[in-house]
Design a protein around this motif. Structure first.
Motif, short mmCIF file in Angstrom:
data_model
loop_
_atom_site.label_atom_id
_atom_site.label_comp_id
_atom_site.label_asym_id
_atom_site.label_seq_id
_atom_site.Cartn_x
_atom_site.Cartn_y
_atom_site.Cartn_z
N GLY A 18 -20.68 -69.23 -41.04
CA GLY A 18 -19.44 -69.19 -40.30
C GLY A 18 -19.04 -70.51 -39.68
N SER A 19 -19.84 -71.55 -39.87
CA SER A 19 -19.51 -72.82 -39.24
C SER A 19 -18.33 -73.48 -39.96
CB SER A 19 -20.72 -73.76 -39.24
OG SER A 19 -20.94 -74.27 -40.54
N PRO A 20 -17.47 -74.14 -39.21
CA PRO A 20 -16.33 -74.80 -39.85
C PRO A 20 -16.72 -75.78 -40.95
CG PRO A 20 -15.98 -74.69 -37.50
CD PRO A 20 -17.39 -74.22 -37.76
N LYS A 21 -17.81 -76.52 -40.75
CA LYS A 21 -18.23 -77.47 -41.79
C LYS A 21 -18.61 -76.75 -43.08
CE LYS A 21 -19.60 -81.42 -39.09
NZ LYS A 21 -20.56 -82.50 -38.95
N ALA A 22 -19.34 -75.65 -42.96
CA ALA A 22 -19.75 -74.88 -44.15
C ALA A 22 -18.53 -74.29 -44.84
CB ALA A 22 -20.73 -73.79 -43.76
N ILE A 23 -17.60 -73.77 -44.06
CA ILE A 23 -16.38 -73.19 -44.62
C ILE A 23 -15.56 -74.27 -45.31
CG2 ILE A 23 -14.16 -72.14 -44.01
CD1 ILE A 23 -15.71 -70.57 -41.84
N GLN A 24 -15.45 -75.43 -44.69
CA GLN A 24 -14.69 -76.53 -45.29
C GLN A 24 -15.33 -77.03 -46.58
OE1 GLN A 24 -14.63 -79.04 -41.84
NE2 GLN A 24 -12.75 -78.14 -41.05
N GLU A 25 -16.66 -77.08 -46.61
CA GLU A 25 -17.36 -77.50 -47.83
C GLU A 25 -17.10 -76.49 -48.95
OE1 GLU A 25 -19.15 -79.56 -50.61
OE2 GLU A 25 -18.77 -80.33 -48.60
N LYS A 65 -14.88 -63.87 -45.79
CA LYS A 65 -15.94 -63.18 -45.05
C LYS A 65 -16.47 -64.04 -43.91
CE LYS A 65 -17.57 -60.20 -48.73
NZ LYS A 65 -18.67 -59.89 -49.67
N ALA A 66 -16.50 -65.36 -44.11
CA ALA A 66 -17.08 -66.25 -43.12
C ALA A 66 -16.11 -66.65 -42.01
CB ALA A 66 -17.60 -67.52 -43.81
N LEU A 67 -14.82 -66.45 -42.23
CA LEU A 67 -13.83 -66.88 -41.23
C LEU A 67 -13.94 -66.07 -39.95
CD1 LEU A 67 -10.58 -67.38 -43.33
CD2 LEU A 67 -11.98 -69.13 -42.25
N SER A 68 -13.76 -66.77 -38.85
CA SER A 68 -13.72 -66.12 -37.54
C SER A 68 -12.32 -65.56 -37.31
CB SER A 68 -14.05 -67.14 -36.45
OG SER A 68 -13.74 -66.63 -35.19
N LYS A 119 -5.69 -76.82 -46.67
CA LYS A 119 -4.99 -77.57 -45.61
C LYS A 119 -5.30 -76.95 -44.25
CE LYS A 119 -1.05 -79.02 -48.43
NZ LYS A 119 0.40 -78.82 -48.64
N HIS A 120 -5.28 -75.63 -44.19
CA HIS A 120 -5.56 -74.94 -42.93
C HIS A 120 -7.04 -74.99 -42.57
CE1 HIS A 120 -1.46 -73.55 -42.69
NE2 HIS A 120 -1.54 -73.07 -43.92
N LEU A 121 -7.89 -74.84 -43.59
CA LEU A 121 -9.33 -74.89 -43.34
C LEU A 121 -9.76 -76.27 -42.85
CD1 LEU A 121 -10.62 -72.93 -46.46
CD2 LEU A 121 -10.36 -72.07 -44.13
N ALA A 122 -9.10 -77.31 -43.34
CA ALA A 122 -9.44 -78.68 -42.93
C ALA A 122 -9.14 -78.91 -41.46
CB ALA A 122 -8.68 -79.68 -43.79
#
Length: 129
Positions: A18-25, A65-68, A119-122
């Protein structure tokens, strides 16, 4: 000892998922697959279109699934991720036996949705939570 090991693995997986870095990757990998999907479509490779589109859909589902639910950028990305999944399902339904030009249209739409989601995930930031 086994219980402690299991707990540490589960907790580490949950935090990283769920971390932003993992989601962005994962988002970058999704966009990379989307780009390759359209590139192969331009070369007439139907099997590669279907393969990469399946990867795009798999990654988009994992990101969803990982998004908060509390993250505004995640909320803005979600409809685009759902669009990418929908367009990739169309590609999968068509299969690799159709003319690659026919599956290129939904593949290009899936790529556009993946790019917009990214774009939004970044813009997601790690709030330290």
């Amino acid at each position: 000892m086994v219980f402690a090991l299991l707990c540490s693995v589960l907790l580490a997986g949950t935090a990283a998922a769920g971390s932003p870095k993992a989601i962005q990757e994962q988002g970058r990998a999704m966009v990379r697959d989307a780009e390759e999907m359209v590139m192969h479509g331009g070369m007439g490779d139907g099997k590669a279109i279907v393969h990469h589109c399946a990867e795009v859909a798999k990654q988009a589902k994992a990101i969803l699934k990982a998004l908060s639910r509390a993250d505004d950028h995640g909320k803005e990305a979600a409809p685009h991720l759902e669009d990418a999944i929908k367009h990739c399902q169309r590609v999968a339904e068509m299969g690799d036996k159709v003319d690659p030009g026919a599956s290129l249209n939904p593949a290009a739409k899936a790529r556009a949705a993946a790019r917009e989601a990214m774009k939004h995930l970044a813009d997601m930031k790690d709030d330290g939570a």
